[in-house]
Scaffold this motif. Structure first.
Motif, mmCIF file in Angstrom:
data_model
loop_
_atom_site.group_PDB
_atom_site.id
_atom_site.type_symbol
_atom_site.label_atom_id
_atom_site.label_comp_id
_atom_site.label_asym_id
_atom_site.label_seq_id
_atom_site.Cartn_x
_atom_site.Cartn_y
_atom_site.Cartn_z
ATOM 1 N N ARG A 2 71.110 51.969 70.547
ATOM 2 C CA ARG A 2 70.404 50.769 70.116
ATOM 3 C C ARG A 2 69.588 51.041 68.857
ATOM 4 N NH1 ARG A 2 68.170 48.564 76.013
ATOM 5 N NH2 ARG A 2 70.196 47.854 76.805
ATOM 6 N N LEU A 3 70.233 50.985 67.725
ATOM 7 C CA LEU A 3 69.541 51.197 66.463
ATOM 8 C C LEU A 3 68.686 49.972 66.155
ATOM 9 C CD1 LEU A 3 72.395 52.739 64.299
ATOM 10 C CD2 LEU A 3 70.650 53.929 65.625
ATOM 11 N N PRO A 4 67.437 50.197 65.753
ATOM 12 C CA PRO A 4 66.543 49.062 65.488
ATOM 13 C C PRO A 4 66.904 48.351 64.193
ATOM 14 C CG PRO A 4 65.478 51.113 64.901
ATOM 15 C CD PRO A 4 66.782 51.484 65.553
ATOM 16 N N GLU A 5 66.495 47.121 64.089
ATOM 17 C CA GLU A 5 66.647 46.349 62.860
ATOM 18 C C GLU A 5 65.262 45.857 62.459
ATOM 19 O OE1 GLU A 5 69.226 45.922 61.027
ATOM 20 O OE2 GLU A 5 70.831 46.680 62.320
ATOM 21 N N ALA A 6 64.925 45.998 61.189
ATOM 22 C CA ALA A 6 63.620 45.567 60.701
ATOM 23 C C ALA A 6 63.771 45.067 59.274
ATOM 24 C CB ALA A 6 62.620 46.722 60.760
ATOM 25 N N THR A 7 62.693 44.525 58.741
ATOM 26 C CA THR A 7 62.664 44.148 57.334
ATOM 27 C C THR A 7 62.026 45.281 56.543
ATOM 28 O OG1 THR A 7 60.520 43.076 57.662
ATOM 29 C CG2 THR A 7 62.496 41.692 57.887
ATOM 30 N N ALA A 8 61.913 45.088 55.243
ATOM 31 C CA ALA A 8 61.256 46.070 54.383
ATOM 32 C C ALA A 8 59.980 45.468 53.814
ATOM 33 C CB ALA A 8 62.186 46.492 53.250
ATOM 34 N N ALA A 9 58.914 46.275 53.780
ATOM 35 C CA ALA A 9 57.665 45.837 53.180
ATOM 36 C C ALA A 9 57.817 45.780 51.666
ATOM 37 C CB ALA A 9 56.534 46.790 53.559
ATOM 38 N N VAL A 10 57.058 44.916 51.032
ATOM 39 C CA VAL A 10 57.108 44.775 49.576
ATOM 40 C C VAL A 10 55.928 45.528 48.967
ATOM 41 C CG1 VAL A 10 57.025 43.169 47.639
ATOM 42 C CG2 VAL A 10 58.222 42.522 49.762
ATOM 43 N N PRO A 11 56.184 46.613 48.238
ATOM 44 C CA PRO A 11 55.079 47.355 47.616
ATOM 45 C C PRO A 11 54.483 46.566 46.463
ATOM 46 C CG PRO A 11 57.184 48.284 46.946
ATOM 47 C CD PRO A 11 57.489 47.243 47.981
ATOM 48 N N GLY A 12 53.163 46.759 46.283
ATOM 49 C CA GLY A 12 52.472 46.072 45.205
ATOM 50 C C GLY A 12 52.137 47.014 44.066
ATOM 51 N N ALA A 13 50.966 46.814 43.499
ATOM 52 C CA ALA A 13 50.551 47.588 42.335
ATOM 53 C C ALA A 13 50.175 49.011 42.724
ATOM 54 C CB ALA A 13 49.357 46.906 41.664
ATOM 55 N N GLU A 14 50.234 49.900 41.735
ATOM 56 C CA GLU A 14 49.795 51.271 41.961
ATOM 57 C C GLU A 14 48.310 51.273 42.290
ATOM 58 O OE1 GLU A 14 49.958 55.650 39.744
ATOM 59 O OE2 GLU A 14 51.094 53.941 38.965
ATOM 60 N N THR A 15 47.916 52.142 43.198
ATOM 61 C CA THR A 15 46.533 52.196 43.633
ATOM 62 C C THR A 15 46.072 53.644 43.741
ATOM 63 O OG1 THR A 15 44.979 51.341 45.315
ATOM 64 C CG2 THR A 15 47.090 52.223 46.102
ATOM 65 N N LYS A 16 44.801 53.824 44.019
ATOM 66 C CA LYS A 16 44.227 55.161 44.072
ATOM 67 C C LYS A 16 44.788 55.947 45.258
ATOM 68 C CE LYS A 16 39.696 57.442 44.038
ATOM 69 N NZ LYS A 16 38.222 57.230 44.094
ATOM 70 N N LYS B 258 61.833 54.749 55.526
ATOM 71 C CA LYS B 258 62.573 53.665 54.882
ATOM 72 C C LYS B 258 64.066 53.882 55.129
ATOM 73 C CE LYS B 258 61.661 51.506 51.269
ATOM 74 N NZ LYS B 258 61.382 50.254 52.021
ATOM 75 N N THR B 259 64.686 52.944 55.798
ATOM 76 C CA THR B 259 66.084 53.066 56.172
ATOM 77 C C THR B 259 66.856 51.830 55.739
ATOM 78 O OG1 THR B 259 66.161 51.941 58.333
ATOM 79 C CG2 THR B 259 65.165 54.143 58.274
ATOM 80 N N ASP B 260 68.177 51.928 55.819
ATOM 81 C CA ASP B 260 69.003 50.765 55.520
ATOM 82 C C ASP B 260 68.962 49.747 56.657
ATOM 83 O OD1 ASP B 260 70.422 52.253 57.356
ATOM 84 O OD2 ASP B 260 72.257 52.386 56.171
ATOM 85 N N HIS B 261 68.175 50.036 57.697
ATOM 86 C CA HIS B 261 67.905 49.077 58.773
ATOM 87 C C HIS B 261 66.484 48.541 58.676
ATOM 88 C CE1 HIS B 261 71.353 49.709 61.780
ATOM 89 N NE2 HIS B 261 71.685 50.379 60.699
#
Length: 213
Positions: free
Chosen positions: A32-46, A158-161
């Motif tokens: 049972r491989l999980p399925e998820a979305t990907a988070a959207v990275p924003g600006a560079e930070t400290k 970070k995966t293709d799932h």
């Protein structure tokens, strides 16, 4: 063949085909491989100070330079390794605060003595997975706000799932949006010493995120 013999024979056949209950459960868990979305990275930070301090003491760990942004190709074998590493580290480390452990409020380190807090779990999981051939750029130390409103660290795979979370608070690996955490920042995929903010609750399908690399 009596009825009793037939029943026993059938039971043996089922055991041979299916295996033991533990083996059957393990096969289901891996399949049972999980399925998820990907988070959207924003600006560079400290960068997080704990990471900067860790790099001063473990310079070889942080001098890899830029890397190709590469997602993990999630199949049953990769999932089994990730799941085993997450469970093994969670069960082998005794949780203690940095103040109890080191006499200081915040220190990131490998839990070589079998003790550590959330960042130490993350560092060890990341190290073990890299040693097993997983791409460094897909294993990102991530800072979140947990369900109690406290700062916490997890490992994003970070995966293709989709973006999956390895967390010392649970043995199960789940999608990032299923944690209930507020996501703050994480390492950039192309450079572990560069950190990016995360736009909480903004997400895209994993396939779209991969095409943006």
């Amino acid at each position: 063949m009596t009825l009793r013999t037939k029943v026993l024979f059938a039971a043996v056949c089922v055991a041979v085909l299916v295996g033991s209950p533990a083996e059957a459960k393990e096969k289901i868990r891996i399949a049972r491989l999980p399925e998820a979305t990907a988070a959207v990275p924003g600006a560079e930070t400290k960068p997080v100070w704990g990471w900067v301090d860790f790099c001063r003491r473990y310079r070889g760990e942080c001098d890899s330079g830029r890397a190709r942004a590469e997602d993990i190709k999630l199949d049953a074998a990769a999932w089994a390794v990730m799941d085993d590493v997450n469970r093994m580290v969670n069960q082998s480390i005794v949780p203690v605060t940095d103040q109890e452990h080191w006499g200081q409020p915040d220190r990131w380190d490998y839990p070589d003595d079998g003790k550590g807090d959330c960042e130490d779990y993350v560092l060890l999981k990341r190290k073990l997975l890299i040693q097993r051939g997983f791409p460094r750029g897909a294993l990102l130390i991530t800072v979140v706000i947990d369900l109690q409103g406290a700062g916490h660290a997890v490992l994003t795979a970070k995966t293709d799932h989709g973006d999956l979370i390895l967390d010392n608070m649970r043995d199960e690996i789940i999608g990032w949006t299923a944690t209930g955490y507020k996501f703050v920042k994480r390492q950039a995929q192309d450079d572990q010493n560069r950190w990016v903010s995360l736009q909480d609750n903004i997400q895209v399908p994993a396939s779209v995120a991969a095409n943006r690399q």
